[in-house]
Design a protein around this motif. Sequence first.
Motif, mmCIF file in Angstrom:
data_model
loop_
_atom_site.group_PDB
_atom_site.id
_atom_site.type_symbol
_atom_site.label_atom_id
_atom_site.label_comp_id
_atom_site.label_asym_id
_atom_site.label_seq_id
_atom_site.Cartn_x
_atom_site.Cartn_y
_atom_site.Cartn_z
ATOM 1 N N GLN A 18 0.709 -0.983 -0.336
ATOM 2 C CA GLN A 18 0.045 0.168 0.271
ATOM 3 C C GLN A 18 0.723 1.467 0.033
ATOM 4 O OE1 GLN A 18 -3.490 0.033 1.767
ATOM 5 N NE2 GLN A 18 -3.398 -2.198 2.300
ATOM 6 N N ALA A 19 0.570 2.158 -0.793
ATOM 7 C CA ALA A 19 1.285 3.675 -0.683
ATOM 8 C C ALA A 19 0.647 4.320 -0.014
ATOM 9 C CB ALA A 19 0.871 3.988 -2.402
ATOM 10 N N PRO A 20 1.583 5.084 0.743
ATOM 11 C CA PRO A 20 0.973 6.849 1.331
ATOM 12 C C PRO A 20 0.251 7.954 0.539
ATOM 13 C CG PRO A 20 2.849 6.682 1.705
ATOM 14 C CD PRO A 20 3.164 5.244 0.663
ATOM 15 N N GLN A 21 -0.445 8.417 1.063
ATOM 16 C CA GLN A 21 -2.137 9.165 0.740
ATOM 17 C C GLN A 21 -0.577 10.957 0.850
ATOM 18 O OE1 GLN A 21 -4.540 9.553 -0.505
ATOM 19 N NE2 GLN A 21 -4.600 6.846 -0.425
ATOM 20 N N HIS A 22 0.586 10.690 1.741
ATOM 21 C CA HIS A 22 1.253 12.139 1.571
ATOM 22 C C HIS A 22 2.016 11.558 0.717
ATOM 23 C CE1 HIS A 22 3.073 8.996 5.017
ATOM 24 N NE2 HIS A 22 4.037 9.808 4.178
ATOM 25 N N GLU A 23 3.187 13.355 1.079
ATOM 26 C CA GLU A 23 3.946 13.024 -0.015
ATOM 27 C C GLU A 23 4.979 12.778 0.839
ATOM 28 O OE1 GLU A 23 5.540 16.608 -2.978
ATOM 29 O OE2 GLU A 23 5.920 16.872 -0.629
ATOM 30 N N ILE A 24 5.964 12.073 -0.443
ATOM 31 C CA ILE A 24 7.440 11.384 0.426
ATOM 32 C C ILE A 24 8.669 12.478 -0.077
ATOM 33 C CG2 ILE A 24 9.218 9.484 -0.043
ATOM 34 C CD1 ILE A 24 6.702 8.685 1.884
ATOM 35 N N CYS A 25 9.494 12.613 0.416
ATOM 36 C CA CYS A 25 10.449 13.858 -0.237
ATOM 37 C C CYS A 25 11.336 13.860 0.339
ATOM 38 C CB CYS A 25 10.131 15.038 -0.438
ATOM 39 S SG CYS A 25 9.754 15.599 1.723
ATOM 40 N N PHE A 26 12.575 14.138 -0.249
ATOM 41 C CA PHE A 26 13.921 13.587 0.338
ATOM 42 C C PHE A 26 14.470 15.038 -0.603
ATOM 43 C CE2 PHE A 26 16.818 11.995 -2.804
ATOM 44 C CZ PHE A 26 15.683 11.790 -4.616
ATOM 45 N N THR A 27 15.690 15.582 0.128
ATOM 46 C CA THR A 27 16.798 16.287 -0.533
ATOM 47 C C THR A 27 17.917 15.626 -1.221
ATOM 48 O OG1 THR A 27 16.134 18.031 0.667
ATOM 49 C CG2 THR A 27 18.005 18.414 -0.161
ATOM 50 N N ASP A 28 18.078 15.842 -2.304
ATOM 51 C CA ASP A 28 19.539 15.519 -2.879
ATOM 52 C C ASP A 28 20.819 15.647 -2.209
ATOM 53 O OD1 ASP A 28 19.902 12.832 -5.117
ATOM 54 O OD2 ASP A 28 20.608 14.540 -5.917
ATOM 55 N N ARG A 29 21.847 15.226 -3.013
ATOM 56 C CA ARG A 29 23.436 16.081 -2.843
ATOM 57 C C ARG A 29 23.316 17.121 -3.975
ATOM 58 N NH1 ARG A 29 27.038 11.821 -1.478
ATOM 59 N NH2 ARG A 29 28.678 13.116 -1.559
#
Length: 298
Positions: free
Chosen positions: A135-146
């Motif tokens: 199951q995928a989450p509703q909220h945004e998944i984010c990260f900061t790439d170098r």
Amino acid sequence: MHPQPYIGRFAPTPSGHLHFGSLLAALASYLDARSHAGSWLLRVEDLDQPRCVPGATDHILRTLEAYGMVWDGEVIRQNQRVALYQQVIDNWLDSGLAYYCDCSRQHIAKHGGVYPGTCRNRHLPFAHTHAVRVQAPQHEICFTDRLQGYFGQRLAAEVGDFVVKRRDGVIAYQLAVVIDDIAQGVTDIVRGADLIDSTPRQLWLYQLLKSEPPRYLHIPLVMRQQGEKLSKRLASPPIDTSMAPATLFKAIAALAQEPPADLRNAPVGEQLAWASNNWSPERLPAALQLLESTLPQA
Ligand SMILES: [Zn+2]
């Protein structure tokens, strides 16, 4: 307080020889690890057996050695770790985080490639021809790439519940890569920008596995021309081991590290030592793709 030791890795798929694009990915991850006095592990991603070419693993290992990129520890082969991946899938099936799915590609294509959750509440039983989705989450998944900076995705809306085991029984790359990176304590992932789209899915799996995610550096992908990636499929030439010093110099220059001209004919060990001491990933262009013709001609 001791800083966390750096652990990096290179994880090729033995579906063909190493070409210039994969050499750049190997080199960037190697230099980033060595410049942090870190270890550099090697993992062979050979889960998709029909795609694997006999002899390709050996060829990749011999090529890395010829280029002086010596890895630390044992080479891990994913094909020998299937039971471990399956255990995680079984746990998720038991807890309801994952479920069986028998949808066709055409069904998903009708929904613009985003899986609409068709089987989420169907409670299909096990069958060899059923995929497993998480199951995928509703909220945004984010990260900061170098290098690339902020990158975010709303998995439920943009991808949907995604496959962790394919209908042909092969464990999905997304799952195996995360389980292995956690098991090997990998702190830093340096890889081609073609994989940046799959990073939010992997970060979600880190959360489900209650593990700290690594840092990411996605390097630009070298394209032969607009839209045409250097790849095994398009028969990019294998890199030549007899000309390793010249090709390595070209690769260091392609990573925008500006090696001094007198390094051109130096042995590979000397070139790698210079390049790790002077490694400046911020010099890499923060683009997802680069044309081969724009690289410095060393
Ligand atoms: Zn389905």
